[in-house]
Design an enzyme around this catalytic site. Structure first.
Site, PDB file in Angstrom:
ATOM      1  N   LYS A  13     -45.724  27.383  11.776  1.00  0.00           N
ATOM      2  CA  LYS A  13     -45.850  26.888  13.175  1.00  0.00           C
ATOM      3  C   LYS A  13     -45.950  28.230  13.944  1.00  0.00           C
ATOM      4  CE  LYS A  13     -41.022  25.372  13.671  1.00  0.00           C
ATOM      5  NZ  LYS A  13     -40.553  26.442  12.485  1.00  0.00           N
ATOM      6  N   ARG A  88     -34.921  21.546  18.450  1.00  0.00           N
ATOM      7  CA  ARG A  88     -34.907  21.550  16.884  1.00  0.00           C
ATOM      8  C   ARG A  88     -33.729  20.270  16.695  1.00  0.00           C
ATOM      9  NH1 ARG A  88     -36.090  26.882  15.312  1.00  0.00           N
ATOM     10  NH2 ARG A  88     -35.917  27.058  12.896  1.00  0.00           N
ATOM     11  N   ARG A 127     -42.169  35.849   2.153  1.00  0.00           N
ATOM     12  CA  ARG A 127     -42.433  36.176   3.647  1.00  0.00           C
ATOM     13  C   ARG A 127     -41.697  37.525   3.796  1.00  0.00           C
ATOM     14  NH1 ARG A 127     -41.783  31.788   8.335  1.00  0.00           N
ATOM     15  NH2 ARG A 127     -39.775  32.443   8.547  1.00  0.00           N
ATOM     16  N   ARG A 160     -36.168  38.782   5.269  1.00  0.00           N
ATOM     17  CA  ARG A 160     -35.145  38.394   6.258  1.00  0.00           C
ATOM     18  C   ARG A 160     -33.977  37.776   5.391  1.00  0.00           C
ATOM     19  NH1 ARG A 160     -38.259  35.624  10.903  1.00  0.00           N
ATOM     20  NH2 ARG A 160     -37.134  34.177  10.280  1.00  0.00           N
ATOM     21  N   ARG A 171     -31.571  25.814   5.341  1.00  0.00           N
ATOM     22  CA  ARG A 171     -32.355  25.546   6.543  1.00  0.00           C
ATOM     23  C   ARG A 171     -33.235  24.373   6.210  1.00  0.00           C
ATOM     24  NH1 ARG A 171     -35.578  31.010   7.690  1.00  0.00           N
ATOM     25  NH2 ARG A 171     -36.275  30.018   9.640  1.00  0.00           N
TER      26      ARG A 171
HETATM   27  P1  AMP Z   1     -36.947  30.505  13.607  1.00  0.00           P
HETATM   28  O1  AMP Z   1     -37.680  31.856  13.703  1.00  0.00           O
HETATM   29  O2  AMP Z   1     -37.587  29.514  14.695  1.00  0.00           O
HETATM   30  O3  AMP Z   1     -37.038  29.934  12.062  1.00  0.00           O
HETATM   31  O4  AMP Z   1     -35.402  30.600  13.799  1.00  0.00           O
HETATM   32  C1  AMP Z   1     -34.454  31.348  13.033  1.00  0.00           C
HETATM   33  C2  AMP Z   1     -33.035  30.915  13.155  1.00  0.00           C
HETATM   34  O5  AMP Z   1     -32.836  30.752  14.572  1.00  0.00           O
HETATM   35  C3  AMP Z   1     -32.945  29.481  12.740  1.00  0.00           C
HETATM   36  O6  AMP Z   1     -32.749  29.006  11.565  1.00  0.00           O
HETATM   37  C4  AMP Z   1     -31.654  29.021  13.752  1.00  0.00           C
HETATM   38  O7  AMP Z   1     -30.708  29.467  13.188  1.00  0.00           O
HETATM   39  C5  AMP Z   1     -31.811  29.864  15.172  1.00  0.00           C
HETATM   40  N1  AMP Z   1     -32.782  28.974  15.851  1.00  0.00           N
HETATM   41  C6  AMP Z   1     -33.870  29.087  16.473  1.00  0.00           C
HETATM   42  N2  AMP Z   1     -34.413  28.132  17.337  1.00  0.00           N
HETATM   43  C7  AMP Z   1     -33.273  27.412  17.500  1.00  0.00           C
HETATM   44  C8  AMP Z   1     -32.760  26.065  18.005  1.00  0.00           C
HETATM   45  N3  AMP Z   1     -33.849  25.798  19.031  1.00  0.00           N
HETATM   46  N4  AMP Z   1     -31.547  25.591  18.152  1.00  0.00           N
HETATM   47  C9  AMP Z   1     -30.691  26.177  17.258  1.00  0.00           C
HETATM   48  N5  AMP Z   1     -30.911  27.205  16.424  1.00  0.00           N
HETATM   49  C10 AMP Z   1     -32.244  27.630  16.503  1.00  0.00           C
END
Ligand code: AMP
Length: 214
Positions: A13, A88, A127, A160, A171
């Site tokens: 996404k 989320r 990744r 990462r 996750r």
């Molecule tokens: P992403 O890059 O969007 O996969 O986000 C990486 C990590 O950031 C996630 O696994 C969460 O720990 C945190 N994170 C990102 N967006 C949110 C959100 N809207 N609410 C809570 N945690 C978030």
């Protein structure tokens, strides 16, 4: 045009969100990127967020929601924006709706990039992210020109912490319990669209363009 990207971690996404932002010249707002930038800068927010991110858990709403509320109030969001990684959870979606309602606005589309769990686990292991600029690659699907070196800034690319297999499982389970209910939430609002995220990236983008009438 105000768009939310939904989908499991690793569904692609973020990649699609960037392309939408480029095509429609609207800001790409990624909460994950905002947290990672804060971690890199060593801010208090970054330190707090990292503890949750490394475990594959959601960062608490008190650290997350206001960031987005402030960001979408900025002038460059007047023509729209694409949200990537927010909301989320249902409570986050409700705050977003309330914030927009106060501005006399509402979301236009929630696009779910649908990928089965088994594909996700394979994808995330491949990744790689740049330690410096955060650009993301995939060892098979989107490789760097030189192995282990970022095309954009020449720094090292790494797996990462939150893309490590044990964290990915966590996750995914967080996604299913907290984020997936948003599919029903936006279906009820009549703005949910789904695309098959297992297709090649360019085809996923074409499907999104059709949805957005571009
Ligand atoms: P992403 O890059 O969007 O996969 O986000 C990486 C990590 O950031 C996630 O696994 C969460 O720990 C945190 N994170 C990102 N967006 C949110 C959100 N809207 N609410 C809570 N945690 C978030």
């Amino acid at each position: 045009m105000k768009i939310i990207m939904l989908g499991a971690p690793g569904a692609g996404k973020g990649t699609q969100a960037k392309q939408i932002a480029d095509k429609f010249q609207i800001p790409h707002i990624s909460t994950g990127d905002i947290f990672r930038a804060n971690i890199k800068e060593g801010t208090e927010l970054g330190t707090k967020a990292k503890a949750f991110m490394d475990k594959g858990e959601l960062v608490p709403d008190e650290l997350t929601v206001q960031l987005v509320v402030d960001r979408i109030a900025k002038d460059d969001c007047k023509r729209g924006f694409v949200l990537d990684g927010f909301p989320r959870s249902i409570p986050q979606a409700e705050v977003l709706d309330e914030t927009l309602a106060k501005m006399g606005e509402k979301m236009d589309y929630a696009i779910d990039v649908d990928v089965p769990d088994e594909n996700i686990v394979n994808r995330m292991g491949g990744r790689r992210a740049c330690v410096n600029c955060g650009a993301t690659y995939h060892i098979v699907n989107v490789p760097t020109k030189v192995e282990g070196i970022c095309d954009k800034c020449g720094s090292e690319t790494i797996l990462r912490d939150d893309d490590k297999p044990e964290t990915v499982q966590k996750r995914l389970s967080v996604y299913h319990t907290q984020t997936q209910p948003l599919i029903e939430y936006y279906k009820k609002q009549g703005i949910l669209k789904s695309v098959d995220g297992t297709l090649p990236m360019a085809d996923v983008f074409k499907a999104i363009e059709r949805i957005l009438g571009a």
